[in-house]
Scaffold this active site. Structure first.
Site, mmCIF file in Angstrom:
data_model
loop_
_atom_site.group_PDB
_atom_site.id
_atom_site.type_symbol
_atom_site.label_atom_id
_atom_site.label_comp_id
_atom_site.label_asym_id
_atom_site.label_seq_id
_atom_site.Cartn_x
_atom_site.Cartn_y
_atom_site.Cartn_z
ATOM 1 N N GLY A 189 -1.298 7.259 -0.699
ATOM 2 C CA GLY A 189 -2.397 7.031 -1.643
ATOM 3 C C GLY A 189 -2.614 5.539 -1.882
ATOM 4 N N ASP A 190 -1.525 4.819 -2.042
ATOM 5 C CA ASP A 190 -1.612 3.362 -2.197
ATOM 6 C C ASP A 190 -2.235 2.726 -0.965
ATOM 7 O OD1 ASP A 190 -0.415 3.003 -4.703
ATOM 8 O OD2 ASP A 190 1.595 3.090 -3.864
#
Lengths: 444, 445
Positions: free
Chosen positions: B191-192
């Protein structure tokens, strides 16, 4: 300074006013001076790449063989909506769709003419195929030195494995990147179906490839603005995901250790895990000492913050201690429905500050519930598009909010060859009788 | 020219040995990074590898908390591999931007920069008097990239978020893994990193606009929203069929065959993406008749759930009797996709990846020989490159503040005393290697 500001003039309201996707159409587009040819075939990465550019304003001409791109058929259970699979439908956005049969030499001349006008070409054929047709970068740069030519695949355009003739794929990208090796539950004592290296569910291999290609193209565009020179951009989807595999390689170099899969445990931070609650799961993390103390208060076991097994992050990240902690957390969380677990955490951290407030959570949400979430609709993350061909459909909107040149979703997709008349007239001056002749020859 | 083979030509065009003789794509683009953890630093790292001058601004003393995230608590020469892999080619300075003098330093840097990236909680920078509204007054051309969990004006704007928050809330976890098992947190900070790549693309688009108009802008990217964008056909499937996308383990239900299989030794990905590749796979399986079988003769036929499941089983039974390397050879001679599931050790020794600079060895002035993943896309004329690793907290303070802001040694000393700037605390993760001689790596202003 902020102190002088009218308190009514909050950052949030201001930021919303500036970047609300509903106002996008009144503003200019960042890439509206670009013409992109997307000749990708059987590779959703190419489609993702041109979608990104098209959302940001580029004019994208999507070129398929007369029978259509095979990627139109990639769809769950083979389902189609008016003849097109869901995967292609999601990434057909904002593009003009034309056909051209590159197997024929007359078509190659037409493509070369289009390439003279183009700023960007995106292709996904096996390395060397476009070159063998006389349409590779080394031929096209002769007729258009400003051309940015992006080639996508699993193994890239150079290096020993590029020559092997082995096709790439979405799943090959995942496997070669190392992602599959470290994803999933560890092997159990008895072999199981699920205790194996596990792919991620979505087409991440293609999305990473396409997004990195868009990034590479925009880097090349900046260089072209400086120098007037085009260039070739070689994108391996596998190498793109490698960039995202954290300390995998550096840890091996520095310590000789290989990162292996651990299910929901984590060897660098803990707690940083999914926990079971009544009727669902939530993510729960509190890995610095201050936050860990807060978490132990939340689960009503404050004494555990001093327990030698958990008193520092090094101690918390051993296998045995992670298992013990997971058990402790679930002993508490199983007493409550998942929403209440989250609420208890939010309440507790609203009374804390700084690092002690870093107890982080987030409900594991099913797609059916994600799409119900009003917040995503407010933010334009989901949008309904009423398309003249495909009707009203819901799909994911662009991922950026931008104050000056916001991206936008203009239309969904088009049937095979739907824009032949417009595009061939606009760029090649071919009128309807000439198009009819080309159609007869099977060129388009 | 045409006589040279395509691959001899492309090997020469992209030759890694020539990279440092070529110009850089982001020459002259100065980037200020006000970030911690992963989302923001990865964004800046993507730019730094292509020639942007990234100045990473940390809090004096302890610095970016990511410095203390380490696999099994392992540090190498006092630095963590979890910190180095997303901090390359950067200049490391410290400023406490919450203080009036720190705010002044930041504004002075902003006046001379093109891009600022921050990943604080939404509104934090604004509350410190250094938000986009303040800084764009100093530099109207500023591209201000705000990274956060849920965006700058979401109902969740006050919620903290880590990578796995976005995995959980986007639906990403719900579609990854095997049915009947605990939902799976993906083994990387996906996600990052996906959000970071979106941010980098957005910055490049904004940069293109800036070069035409001189105008900067505010960009807002959220981790969770980035992942939602990448979930392919999930949303159309949900809304068209009103059915929920379920878990299918290692089998793709939208591309068949495509999946991960057990071989005699190790695991292997196998796929056939069109009829020609499928015929190749059938020949390799010594079952050429399957290509004409009406259950499998088209992409769509192969995707009918019964057919896909049956086919997956057949490929699985075939693959488990062979070594992965044999299957890869068959893929090359018959033209389908097969790729062994590999790990860090395999990458480290992979000749192909080494020749492409995807696995990149370079010499750091402080840490010596290091090996990291090289730049993602390979550019023929303005390629990315790896110069050096992350540095201790405040390592380049003197160089940056003296050359860019013309501060005197005396002024730097005052600011250090007031803790507006300052170098590392005596802590593993923050400080130089124990045997550092006090000179290596220091850049003289």
């Amino acid at each position: 300074m902020s102190d002088d500001r009218d308190p009514k003039d909050s950052w949030y309201d201001w930021a919303r006013e500036q970047t609300d996707p509903r106002k996008a159409s009144r503003k200019p587009e960042a890439l509206d001076d670009l013409l992109v040819l997307d000749i990708s075939y059987g590779n959703v990465g190419g489609l993702v790449c041109s979608s990104m550019l098209a959302e940001l304003g580029a004019q994208v001409i999507r070129i398929e063989p007369p029978a259509g791109d095979v990627a139109r058929d990639y769809s769950p259970f083979g389902l189609a909506h008016q003849g097109t699979g869901f995967g292609y439908l999601a990434e057909g956005r904002n593009k003009y769709h034309i056909t051209l049969d590159l197997q024929k030499s007359a078509s190659r001349e037409i493509f070369a003419t289009l390439a003279k006008h183009a700023d960007v070409i995106i292709e996904t054929y096996q390395p060397g195929v476009m070159d063998s047709w006389g349409l590779g970068y080394r031929q096209l740069r002769e007729i258009n030195p400003r051309l940015i030519y992006a080639a996508l695949g699993t193994y890239g355009q150079f290096g020993p494995r590029a020559r092997s003739g082995r096709p790439g794929s979405e799943i090959s990208n995942q496997a070669y990147s190392g992602l599959v090796h470290i994803n999933g539950e560890p092997e159990h004592l008895e072999p199981t179906e699920y205790g194996v290296p596990t792919k991620v569910g979505s087409w991440y291999g293609w999305y990473a490839e396409g997004m990195f290609a868009a990034y590479g193209i925009l880097l090349a565009l900046n260089f072209r603005t400086d120098t007037g020179k085009g260039q070739m951009v070689d994108v391996s989807g596998a190498e793109c995901i490698m960039k995202f595999i954290d300390y995998n390689l550096s840890w091996f170099h520095m310590d000789g250790k290989v990162k292996n899969r651990l299910g929901n445990y984590d060897i660098a931070v803990f707690p940083y895990t999914f926990i079971r609650c009544q009727e669902g799961y939530t993510f729960l993390a509190a890995y610095n000492d201050e936050a860990f103390e807060t978490l132990m208060e939340i689960i009503e076991r404050p004494e555990m913050a001093q327990d030698p097994r958990f008193s520092s992050f090094q101690h918390r990240t051993t296998v045995e201690n992670e298992e013990a902690l997971q058990f402790l957390l679930e002993e508490w969380s199983l007493r409550y429905p998942v929403d209440e677990v989250i609420q208890r955490v939010q309440e507790a951290i609203s009374k804390k500050e700084g690092r002690a407030a870093a107890v982080v959570t987030g409900k594991v949400t099913q797609p059916a519930d994600v799409i119900q979430e009003q917040n995503w609709w407010d933010r334009g993350v989901f949008q309904k598009v009423n398309d003249p061909t495909y009707g009203e459909l819901t799909l994911q909107g662009p991922a950026w909010k931008m104050s000056q040149t916001p991206p936008r979703l203009k239309w969904l997709c088009r049937p095979i060859g739907a824009d032949n008349a417009f595009i061939y007239l606009k760029y090649l001056g071919l009128g309807s009788s000439q198009l009819a002749a080309l159609k007869q020859e099977g060129v388009i | 020219m045409e006589e040279q083979s395509y691959f001899d030509w492309s090997d020469a065009l992209f030759a890694v040995a020539k990279i440092f003789g070529k110009p850089e794509a982001l020459k002259g683009v100065r980037v200020l990074e006000l970030c911690t953890r992963v989302f923001g630093p990865v964004t800046a790292d993507l730019l730094a590898e292509f020639g942007a001058e990234v100045i990473k601004i940390e809090l004096p003393g302890v610095g970016d908390l990511m410095r203390y995230v380490a696999p099994r608590g392992f540090f190498w020469q006092n630095i963590s591999p979890a910190f180095t892999h997303m901090n390359h080619n950067k200049y490391h300075v410290t400023i406490d931007i919450r203080t009036p003098e720190g705010g002044e330093l930041l504004r002075a840097l902003v006046a001379k920069s093109t891009v600022l990236i921050e990943n604080f909680r939404a509104g934090s920078m604004d509350s410190w008097g250094v938000g986009y509204r303040d800084l764009s007054a100093v530099n109207p051309g500023l591209i201000y990239q705000a990274n956060s969990g849920f965006g700058q004006w979401s109902v969740y704007k006050d919620r903290p978020s880590y990578d796995a928050t976005s995995q959980a809330m986007s639906g990403f976890s719900a579609i990854t893994g095997f049915p009947g098992r605990t939902p799976l947190k993906t083994g990387i900070w996906i996600g990052d990193c996906t959000g970071a790549l979106f941010a980098a693309i957005g910055i490049m688009a904004a940069l293109h606009h800036r070069r035409k108009t001189g105008q900067g802008q505010l960009l807002d990217v959220s981790q969770a929203e980035g992942l939602i964008r990448t979930l392919d056909w999930t949303w159309l499937y949900q809304t068209i069929t009103q059915k929920e996308r379920a878990l299918y383990g290692n089998r793709d239900i939208s591309c068949s065959p495509s999946g991960v299989f057990r071989s005699r030794e190790g695991f292997i990905a196998i796929a056939a993406l069109d009829d020609q590749q499928f015929a190749g796979l059938c020949r390799a399986m010594q079952r050429p008749e399957l290509a004409a079988d009406s259950r499998f003769s088209t992409v769509t036929a192969r995707l009918a759930e019964d057919h896909n499941r049956a086919l997956y089983k057949m490929v699985a039974e075939w693959a488990v009797a062979l070594d992965a390397a044999e299957i890869e050879k068959l893929a090359e001679s018959h033209g389908f996709a097969a790729q062994r599931v590999v790990n860090a050790r395999d990458h480290y020794h992979d000749e192909h990846l080494r020749q492409r600079g995807a696995v990149c060895e370079f010499d750091d002035p402080l840490y010596g020989k290091v090996v990291e993943y090289g730049p993602g896309p390979k550019l023929s004329e303005s390629p990315g490159r790896m110069r050096w690793l992350a540095k201790p907290v405040g390592f380049h303070n003197s160089y940056i503040f003296r050359t860019l802001l013309n501060l005197t040694e005396e002024r730097l000393r005052q600011l250090t005393e007031k803790q507006v700037i300052g170098t590392w605390v005596d802590r593993v993760g923050a400080k130089p290697p124990d045997d550092w001689n006090g000179r290596d790596g220091i850049i003289q202003p």
